[in-house]
Design a protein around this motif. Structure first.
Motif, PDB file in Angstrom:
ATOM      1  N   GLU A 136       0.800  -1.220   0.000  1.00  0.00           N
ATOM      2  CA  GLU A 136       0.000   0.000   0.000  1.00  0.00           C
ATOM      3  C   GLU A 136       0.835   1.273   0.000  1.00  0.00           C
ATOM      4  OE1 GLU A 136      -0.298  -2.397   2.193  1.00  0.00           O
ATOM      5  OE2 GLU A 136      -2.279  -3.325   1.914  1.00  0.00           O
ATOM      6  N   THR A 137       2.157   1.173   0.232  1.00  0.00           N
ATOM      7  CA  THR A 137       2.967   2.371   0.423  1.00  0.00           C
ATOM      8  C   THR A 137       3.438   2.972  -0.899  1.00  0.00           C
ATOM      9  OG1 THR A 137       4.959   1.021   0.620  1.00  0.00           O
ATOM     10  CG2 THR A 137       3.804   1.590   2.654  1.00  0.00           C
ATOM     11  N   LEU A 138       3.886   4.227  -0.811  1.00  0.00           N
ATOM     12  CA  LEU A 138       4.479   4.895  -1.954  1.00  0.00           C
ATOM     13  C   LEU A 138       5.886   4.363  -2.205  1.00  0.00           C
ATOM     14  CD1 LEU A 138       3.438   8.590  -1.198  1.00  0.00           C
ATOM     15  CD2 LEU A 138       2.403   7.055  -2.887  1.00  0.00           C
ATOM     16  N   LEU A 139       6.415   4.713  -3.371  1.00  0.00           N
ATOM     17  CA  LEU A 139       7.801   4.374  -3.694  1.00  0.00           C
ATOM     18  C   LEU A 139       8.741   5.396  -3.075  1.00  0.00           C
ATOM     19  CD1 LEU A 139       7.038   3.548  -7.397  1.00  0.00           C
ATOM     20  CD2 LEU A 139       8.190   1.942  -5.881  1.00  0.00           C
ATOM     21  N   TYR A 140       9.886   4.906  -2.563  1.00  0.00           N
ATOM     22  CA  TYR A 140      10.891   5.768  -1.961  1.00  0.00           C
ATOM     23  C   TYR A 140      12.249   5.498  -2.611  1.00  0.00           C
ATOM     24  CZ  TYR A 140       7.453   6.628   1.703  1.00  0.00           C
ATOM     25  OH  TYR A 140       6.318   6.983   2.385  1.00  0.00           O
ATOM     26  N   PRO A 141      13.129   6.520  -2.671  1.00  0.00           N
ATOM     27  CA  PRO A 141      14.452   6.332  -3.296  1.00  0.00           C
ATOM     28  C   PRO A 141      15.446   5.642  -2.363  1.00  0.00           C
ATOM     29  CG  PRO A 141      14.216   8.591  -2.580  1.00  0.00           C
ATOM     30  CD  PRO A 141      12.891   7.935  -2.313  1.00  0.00           C
ATOM     31  N   TYR A 142      14.962   4.894  -1.429  1.00  0.00           N
ATOM     32  CA  TYR A 142      15.795   4.102  -0.522  1.00  0.00           C
ATOM     33  C   TYR A 142      14.920   2.992   0.052  1.00  0.00           C
ATOM     34  CZ  TYR A 142      13.238   6.802   2.973  1.00  0.00           C
ATOM     35  OH  TYR A 142      12.242   7.391   3.706  1.00  0.00           O
ATOM     36  N   LEU A 143      15.552   1.965   0.574  1.00  0.00           N
ATOM     37  CA  LEU A 143      14.830   0.870   1.200  1.00  0.00           C
ATOM     38  C   LEU A 143      14.891   1.047   2.712  1.00  0.00           C
ATOM     39  CD1 LEU A 143      13.312  -1.796   0.850  1.00  0.00           C
ATOM     40  CD2 LEU A 143      15.509  -2.978   0.960  1.00  0.00           C
ATOM     41  N   PRO A 144      13.758   1.276   3.363  1.00  0.00           N
ATOM     42  CA  PRO A 144      13.774   1.460   4.822  1.00  0.00           C
ATOM     43  C   PRO A 144      14.454   0.284   5.528  1.00  0.00           C
ATOM     44  CG  PRO A 144      11.613   2.019   3.929  1.00  0.00           C
ATOM     45  CD  PRO A 144      12.407   1.415   2.805  1.00  0.00           C
ATOM     46  N   PRO A 145      15.296   0.565   6.509  1.00  0.00           N
ATOM     47  CA  PRO A 145      16.072  -0.506   7.150  1.00  0.00           C
ATOM     48  C   PRO A 145      15.231  -1.539   7.876  1.00  0.00           C
ATOM     49  CG  PRO A 145      16.291   1.577   8.343  1.00  0.00           C
ATOM     50  CD  PRO A 145      15.601   1.889   7.061  1.00  0.00           C
ATOM     51  N   ASN A 146      14.001  -1.184   8.251  1.00  0.00           N
ATOM     52  CA  ASN A 146      13.154  -2.140   8.953  1.00  0.00           C
ATOM     53  C   ASN A 146      12.341  -3.007   7.989  1.00  0.00           C
ATOM     54  OD1 ASN A 146      11.606   0.040   8.088  1.00  0.00           O
ATOM     55  ND2 ASN A 146      10.141  -0.136   9.778  1.00  0.00           N
ATOM     56  N   ARG A 147      12.579  -2.845   6.685  1.00  0.00           N
ATOM     57  CA  ARG A 147      11.871  -3.643   5.683  1.00  0.00           C
ATOM     58  C   ARG A 147      12.876  -4.528   4.973  1.00  0.00           C
ATOM     59  NH1 ARG A 147       6.365  -3.531   6.509  1.00  0.00           N
ATOM     60  NH2 ARG A 147       5.707  -1.394   7.012  1.00  0.00           N
ATOM     61  N   LYS A 148      12.894  -5.789   5.301  1.00  0.00           N
ATOM     62  CA  LYS A 148      13.898  -6.697   4.750  1.00  0.00           C
ATOM     63  C   LYS A 148      13.442  -7.363   3.460  1.00  0.00           C
ATOM     64  CE  LYS A 148      16.255  -7.207   9.002  1.00  0.00           C
ATOM     65  NZ  LYS A 148      17.371  -6.328   8.878  1.00  0.00           N
ATOM     66  N   VAL A 149      12.124  -7.349   3.201  1.00  0.00           N
ATOM     67  CA  VAL A 149      11.595  -7.995   1.992  1.00  0.00           C
ATOM     68  C   VAL A 149      10.754  -6.970   1.231  1.00  0.00           C
ATOM     69  CG1 VAL A 149      10.315  -9.950   1.038  1.00  0.00           C
ATOM     70  CG2 VAL A 149      11.523 -10.200   3.224  1.00  0.00           C
ATOM     71  N   PRO A 150      11.366  -6.157   0.357  1.00  0.00           N
ATOM     72  CA  PRO A 150      10.590  -5.176  -0.420  1.00  0.00           C
ATOM     73  C   PRO A 150       9.662  -5.871  -1.397  1.00  0.00           C
ATOM     74  CG  PRO A 150      12.829  -5.322  -1.250  1.00  0.00           C
ATOM     75  CD  PRO A 150      12.795  -6.145   0.008  1.00  0.00           C
ATOM     76  N   LYS A 151       8.620  -5.157  -1.767  1.00  0.00           N
ATOM     77  CA  LYS A 151       7.626  -5.733  -2.671  1.00  0.00           C
ATOM     78  C   LYS A 151       7.856  -5.332  -4.127  1.00  0.00           C
ATOM     79  CE  LYS A 151       5.678  -7.514   0.917  1.00  0.00           C
ATOM     80  NZ  LYS A 151       6.609  -7.045   1.950  1.00  0.00           N
ATOM     81  N   GLU A 152       8.511  -4.183  -4.335  1.00  0.00           N
ATOM     82  CA  GLU A 152       8.728  -3.721  -5.713  1.00  0.00           C
ATOM     83  C   GLU A 152      10.000  -2.889  -5.784  1.00  0.00           C
ATOM     84  OE1 GLU A 152       6.447  -1.219  -9.283  1.00  0.00           O
ATOM     85  OE2 GLU A 152       5.467  -1.518  -7.342  1.00  0.00           O
ATOM     86  N   CYS A 153      10.722  -3.023  -6.883  1.00  0.00           N
ATOM     87  CA  CYS A 153      11.879  -2.182  -7.191  1.00  0.00           C
ATOM     88  C   CYS A 153      11.664  -1.547  -8.560  1.00  0.00           C
ATOM     89  CB  CYS A 153      13.160  -3.017  -7.195  1.00  0.00           C
ATOM     90  SG  CYS A 153      14.640  -2.077  -7.678  1.00  0.00           S
ATOM     91  N   MET A 154      11.797  -0.241  -8.626  1.00  0.00           N
ATOM     92  CA  MET A 154      11.664   0.471  -9.898  1.00  0.00           C
ATOM     93  C   MET A 154      13.009   1.104 -10.249  1.00  0.00           C
ATOM     94  SD  MET A 154       9.154   3.620 -10.946  1.00  0.00           S
ATOM     95  CE  MET A 154       7.680   2.609 -10.772  1.00  0.00           C
ATOM     96  N   LYS A 155      13.487   0.838 -11.462  1.00  0.00           N
ATOM     97  CA  LYS A 155      14.768   1.365 -11.917  1.00  0.00           C
ATOM     98  C   LYS A 155      14.546   2.317 -13.091  1.00  0.00           C
ATOM     99  CE  LYS A 155      17.044  -3.018 -10.745  1.00  0.00           C
ATOM    100  NZ  LYS A 155      17.908  -4.113 -11.241  1.00  0.00           N
ATOM    101  N   LEU A 156      15.218   3.453 -13.030  1.00  0.00           N
ATOM    102  CA  LEU A 156      15.144   4.441 -14.106  1.00  0.00           C
ATOM    103  C   LEU A 156      16.426   4.398 -14.919  1.00  0.00           C
ATOM    104  CD1 LEU A 156      12.728   5.388 -12.455  1.00  0.00           C
ATOM    105  CD2 LEU A 156      13.488   7.747 -12.796  1.00  0.00           C
ATOM    106  N   TYR A 157      16.262   4.312 -16.239  1.00  0.00           N
ATOM    107  CA  TYR A 157      17.405   4.262 -17.148  1.00  0.00           C
ATOM    108  C   TYR A 157      17.349   5.440 -18.110  1.00  0.00           C
ATOM    109  CZ  TYR A 157      18.930  -0.430 -15.809  1.00  0.00           C
ATOM    110  OH  TYR A 157      19.421  -1.510 -15.118  1.00  0.00           O
ATOM    111  N   LEU A 158      18.514   6.005 -18.382  1.00  0.00           N
ATOM    112  CA  LEU A 158      18.631   7.012 -19.429  1.00  0.00           C
ATOM    113  C   LEU A 158      18.586   6.314 -20.783  1.00  0.00           C
ATOM    114  CD1 LEU A 158      19.244   9.950 -20.284  1.00  0.00           C
ATOM    115  CD2 LEU A 158      21.671   9.338 -20.188  1.00  0.00           C
ATOM    116  N   VAL A 159      17.693   6.755 -21.646  1.00  0.00           N
ATOM    117  CA  VAL A 159      17.610   6.235 -23.018  1.00  0.00           C
ATOM    118  C   VAL A 159      17.932   7.383 -23.964  1.00  0.00           C
ATOM    119  CG1 VAL A 159      16.116   5.233 -24.783  1.00  0.00           C
ATOM    120  CG2 VAL A 159      15.949   4.447 -22.407  1.00  0.00           C
ATOM    121  N   LYS A 160      19.039   7.262 -24.671  1.00  0.00           N
ATOM    122  CA  LYS A 160      19.514   8.331 -25.546  1.00  0.00           C
ATOM    123  C   LYS A 160      18.810   8.251 -26.900  1.00  0.00           C
ATOM    124  CE  LYS A 160      24.045   8.377 -23.302  1.00  0.00           C
ATOM    125  NZ  LYS A 160      25.512   8.234 -23.472  1.00  0.00           N
TER     126      LYS A 160
END
Length: 210
Positions: A136-160
């Motif tokens: 239910e939470t928003l995305l953050y640019p870091y993984l909170p230390p009390n969360r050992k099993v994240p549910k989603e990772c989003m990666k941003l790539y530069l596309v030239k």
């Protein structure tokens, strides 16, 4: 061809990487058949994420940062969905799919005539990663230390982008060029991720070609 370059150097006097940016008018924009989106409530989406996590584990998404020039200012290409919210082009990876292969596949599906031609997208640096620590939470640019099993990772790539190309967009989406200054820290309009892109690009020199 004229150009305008803002040169940035680091503490070691090395010139940062340069991003070549070309005028919006040098690109062609067409349309194709709509693509399917699930029409679901927030509760439905949360339940779907839970089911997918139970079946496949961590969800990984990849998104593209693509820049064009308009009015002598860098603009970022964003997709507008249902005239309500904005997103970077991209999407979820398939199991065992690499970041680059997945992003090229998603870009071709969304923005090309031929979805099978994926090698014409030049995927560059990974600019940043965001994490969803719970369903239910928003995305953050870091993984909170009390969360050992994240549910989603989003990666941003530069596309030239090349000097010119065709963008063929599904009819139920809009591909918009938005000034970087407009998205900067504008979380109310663009959500938690897109407003951080201008800061991620600050390590590059932007060479605006005319």
């Amino acid at each position: 061809m004229g150009d305008h370059t803002v040169t940035v150097t680091d503490n070691n006097n090395h010139q940062s990487s340069v991003i070549q940016i070309y005028p919006l008018g040098s690109y062609y924009f067409g349309s194709k058949d709509p693509i399917f989106f699930r029409d679901e409530t927030v509760a439905d989406r949360v339940q779907r994420m839970k089911s997918n996590f139970d079946a496949r584990g961590l969800r990984t998404c990849v998104q593209a940062v693509m820049l064009v020039e308009l009015f002598n200012h860098p603009h970022i290409l964003l997709l507008q969905v249902r005239n309500t919210f904005f997103k970077l082009p991209g999407g979820r990876l398939r199991p065992d799919e690499s970041d680059i292969d997945g992003l090229q596949r998603k870009l071709s599906r969304m923005l090309s005539v031929n979805e099978d031609e994926t090698d014409h997208w030049e995927v560059g640096d990974c600019l940043g990663m965001w994490w969803r620590s719970d369903f239910e939470t928003l995305l953050y640019p870091y993984l909170p230390p009390n969360r050992k099993v994240p549910k989603e990772c989003m990666k941003l790539y530069l596309v030239k982008l090349p000097v010119s190309r065709k963008f063929i967009v599904p009819k139920n989406l809009k591909l918009l060029a938005v000034p970087l200054c407009q998205v900067h820290e504008n979380h109310k309009t663009y959500g938690p991720v897109i407003p951080g892109v201008p800061q991620l690009l600050s390590k590059f020199s932007l060479n605006i070609n005319h």
